[in-house]
Design an enzyme around this catalytic site. Structure first.
Site: not given
Ligand code: PXG
Length: 290
Positions: A182, A50, A149
């Site tokens: 989301e 990703r 991201k």
């Molecule tokens: N949507 C958004 C906008 C994210 O930033 C997810 C969905 C979930 O994706 P994953 O691939 O992790 O299942 C994310 C991921 C933090 C933190 O520091 C944020 C995420 C992941 C880990 C830590 O707040 N967001």
């Protein structure tokens, strides 16, 4: 703590990047948040893939191969004696001059931090959390695609601030058409008539890795899974609701905009998926130690 920057390891106090890095000046860069469980890096290849997709979308050349990057992530965990924790992998556009032009940045920087994370208080995982929809709309995919991201998280942070102002820890973001996209750092699921439903990625969501894992677990255990557009009405009338993310893991939601979801307690499908997810983290992942 030892932090990886561009091939070298630095002590926490000396791990620094330039004030001319466009990651800082313009949010020009990308990142991944990855978890380690039981001495293994969970879904490492998926996160690296990703990251490379985000890089391609913003025309950023990551100065390492995917294999070298995976090795560097594992080595950073090892040097920090991490068994369970959180890995933040960041690639910035690098040092440039003032002015947006990314062509002035010759060397992107790669940063790896291996630490801990606790996004929500433990009681949310037991009792479920209350969340609300907020006015800030999720970025249009034709403006800044939520699939990237990127280091620019202000769209999500504004939504988080709105939730916090209303006494909530998390926000549901709708897209410009009013469909559910989301949350600020999590994907969203509901259970309706026994089916597991989550907004389509085209509604404006990150291609969540935890989302994909949960869908695979659900399908393997015979649940029907769908990705229809969802409205607030669909959420209010769901039997169950939960959020997924690397940081959040799976967190049950029991109230949305003042409406109780189901009986106001984490539901049976959610609880089963939580257990199946944690079982998977015990056996799956890239080993950190031999
Ligand atoms: N949507 C958004 C906008 C994210 O930033 C997810 C969905 C979930 O994706 P994953 O691939 O992790 O299942 C994310 C991921 C933090 C933190 O520091 C944020 C995420 C992941 C880990 C830590 O707040 N967001």
């Amino acid at each position: 703590m030892k932090i990886y920057i561009d091939g070298k390891y630095y002590d926490e106090r000396t791990a620094k990047i330039s004030v001319f890095d466009h990651g800082l000046l313009y949010g020009d860069g990308i990142f991944e948040g990855i978890r380690a469980y039981h001495g293994r890096v969970f879904k490492l290849k998926e996160h690296i893939d990703r990251l490379f997709c985000s890089a391609k979308a913003i025309l950023l050349d990551i100065p390492m191969t995917a294999e070298a990057l995976m090795k560097a992530v594992v080595e950073t965990c090892r040097r920090n004696k991490l068994r369970d924790g959180y890995i933040r992998l960041v690639v910035t556009r690098g040092i440039g001059t003032l002015g947006l032009n990314p062509n002035r940045c010759k060397n992107p920087s790669v940063i790896i931090i291996a630490d801990k994370i606790q996004l929500y208080p433990p009681e949310f995982y037991q009792k479920g959390m209350e969340i609300i929809t907020v006015p800030t709309v999720r970025s249009l995919h034709s403006a800044l695609n939520p699939a990237i991201k990127s280091l620019n998280y202000l769209n999500n942070i504004l939504a988080k601030i709105e939730a916090n102002n209303a006494g909530c820890e998390e926000a549901i973001m709708l897209n410009a058409e009013g469909f559910v996209a989301e949350c600020t750092g999590d994907n969203l699921f509901i259970v309706k008539e026994g089916k597991l439903l989550t907004p389509p990625l085209s509604a404006g969501a990150l291609y969540g890795i935890t989302r994909k894992v949960v869908m695979e677990i659900a399908l393997a255990s015979g649940l029907e899974v769908g990705e229809p557009n969802l409205t607030r009405y669909d959420l209010f009338n769901a039997e169950e609701c939960f959020l997924t993310g690397t940081g959040a893991e799976l967190v049950p939601v029991v109230k949305i905009d003042g409406r109780l979801i189901g009986n106001g307690r984490p539901g049976p499908v959610t609880r089963r998926l939580v257990n199946q997810y944690h079982a998977l983290t015990k056996t799956s992942g890239e080993p950190i130690y031999d």
